[in-house]
Design a protein around this motif. Structure first.
Motif, PDB file in Angstrom:
ATOM      1  N   GLY A  32      79.655 130.577  25.472  1.00  0.00           N
ATOM      2  CA  GLY A  32      80.725 129.729  26.329  1.00  0.00           C
ATOM      3  C   GLY A  32      81.338 130.551  27.245  1.00  0.00           C
ATOM      4  O   GLY A  32      81.353 129.900  28.558  1.00  0.00           O
ATOM      5  N   VAL A  33      81.228 131.710  27.778  1.00  0.00           N
ATOM      6  CA  VAL A  33      81.707 132.403  28.625  1.00  0.00           C
ATOM      7  C   VAL A  33      80.739 132.089  29.784  1.00  0.00           C
ATOM      8  O   VAL A  33      81.265 131.946  30.951  1.00  0.00           O
ATOM      9  CB  VAL A  33      81.717 134.198  28.200  1.00  0.00           C
ATOM     10  N   GLN A  34      79.557 132.346  29.562  1.00  0.00           N
ATOM     11  CA  GLN A  34      78.375 132.216  30.640  1.00  0.00           C
ATOM     12  C   GLN A  34      78.660 130.613  31.147  1.00  0.00           C
ATOM     13  O   GLN A  34      78.548 130.470  32.210  1.00  0.00           O
ATOM     14  CB  GLN A  34      77.122 132.280  29.947  1.00  0.00           C
ATOM     15  N   TRP A  35      78.724 129.704  30.383  1.00  0.00           N
ATOM     16  CA  TRP A  35      78.914 128.399  30.672  1.00  0.00           C
ATOM     17  C   TRP A  35      80.079 128.133  31.668  1.00  0.00           C
ATOM     18  O   TRP A  35      80.021 127.354  32.550  1.00  0.00           O
ATOM     19  CB  TRP A  35      78.982 127.429  29.397  1.00  0.00           C
ATOM     20  N   TYR A  36      81.154 128.891  30.879  1.00  0.00           N
ATOM     21  CA  TYR A  36      82.449 128.631  31.981  1.00  0.00           C
ATOM     22  C   TYR A  36      82.279 129.237  33.219  1.00  0.00           C
ATOM     23  O   TYR A  36      82.571 128.584  34.321  1.00  0.00           O
ATOM     24  CB  TYR A  36      83.634 129.381  31.293  1.00  0.00           C
ATOM     25  N   LEU A  37      81.874 130.463  33.572  1.00  0.00           N
ATOM     26  CA  LEU A  37      81.258 130.939  34.735  1.00  0.00           C
ATOM     27  C   LEU A  37      80.430 129.853  35.570  1.00  0.00           C
ATOM     28  O   LEU A  37      80.687 129.940  36.642  1.00  0.00           O
ATOM     29  CB  LEU A  37      80.645 132.343  34.495  1.00  0.00           C
TER      30      LEU A  37
END
Length: 285
Positions: free
Chosen positions: A153-158
């Motif tokens: 999720g963090v990677q997708w947001y970035l």
């Protein structure tokens, strides 16, 4: 009809589905439980493909500045491999989609200042389904999945909120490969992988296929993250579960039923994602 856009959407559905199933086959059917070695192989193929096709110029600054991104990426793919190798597809894919779903709901709210109640409802239902699916699995496997989905999720947001040059993407992959190789050597995975039986032709073909698909997914995913199309994600998950059912990767009859309902929720979410993109419709949704 925009043939180029249609072709890109088809590839964004087929390639990740085939990639997940190929990885599942290598990790589960063939029992190749050495994620650091397996992922290093895939990254090397992806780096080679991008270097040959795009020929990016990489500087020392790119290498050093992408170390945090590489660490996050390693967490995503390593924990993903550990959980994919031991958990049924509905639980794994459901966890990934829930992380993606939460990010997209937040981005929608931040962009329009509107909240989609049905988006929230779908997210809660998917979370409940995941809790039901996780009851028969040990905590350590679920722990890897939880870490994977959070980091994913963090990677997708970035990826959705920042622009990353191709040179930095390649640098991140290079750093990730180095980290995985060092971790594999320290953990003993490289030594255990060295004595693995590589004689089976089916295993070698799946290993080769996973590397090729890794390169294909890498070349298409950056465009997808910038132009998120929810129906492509829904079709991809549906394809993966349907084909995975034929390989007995979905699980028990109850898990199959939950997976079917999960796919229905995905397509329902697609419909309301299109409605929520219109501010007037979003007030209704």
């Amino acid at each position: 009809m925009n043939f180029q856009g249609f072709s890109r959407n088809v590839l964004s559905c087929l390639l990740p589905a085939a990639f997940v199933l190929s990885n599942k086959t290598v990790l589960t059917l063939h029992g190749f439980r050495f994620p650091s070695v397996f992922l290093s192989w895939q990254l090397l193929v992806a780096i080679t493909a991008i270097a040959l096709i795009s020929r990016p110029s990489i500087s020392l600054t790119d290498i050093t500045s992408t170390i945090p991104d590489a660490l996050l990426f390693v967490v995503v793919i390593y924990t993903g491999s550990r959980s994919l190798g031991t958990l049924p597809l509905p639980l794994f894919l459901g966890g990934e989609f829930l992380a993606l779903h939460c990010v997209e709901c937040y981005l929608l709210f931040r962009r329009t200042n509107l909240r989609s109640n049905l988006h929230i409802f779908n997210g809660v239902i998917i979370f409940i389904l995941l809790c039901v699916l996780s009851t028969d699995h040990p905590p350590d496997q679920l722990g890897f999945l939880a870490v994977h989905c959070t980091a994913y999720g963090v990677q997708w947001y970035l990826a959705r909120t920042t622009t990353i040059p191709l040179s930095e993407t390649i640098s991140s992959y290079v750093n990730s490969t180095i980290i995985l190789i060092l971790f594999g050597m320290l953990s003993g995975e490289v030594t255990r992988a060295a004595v693995f039986d590589y004689s089976h032709t089916h295993f070698k073909l799946n290993l080769l296929l996973s590397g090729i698909l890794s390169a294909g997914c890498t070349l298409t995913e950056e465009k997808e993250k910038k132009e998120y199309v929810s129906r492509c994600v829904a079709i991809r998950v549906a394809l993966t579960l349907v084909i995975g059912y034929g390989f007995d990767y979905v699980g028990s009859a109850v898990e199959c039923l939950i997976a079917s309902f999960f796919v229905f929720l995905l397509f329902l979410d697609c419909y309301f994602s299109r409605a929520a993109s219109d501010p007037i419709a979003a007030e209704v949704v």
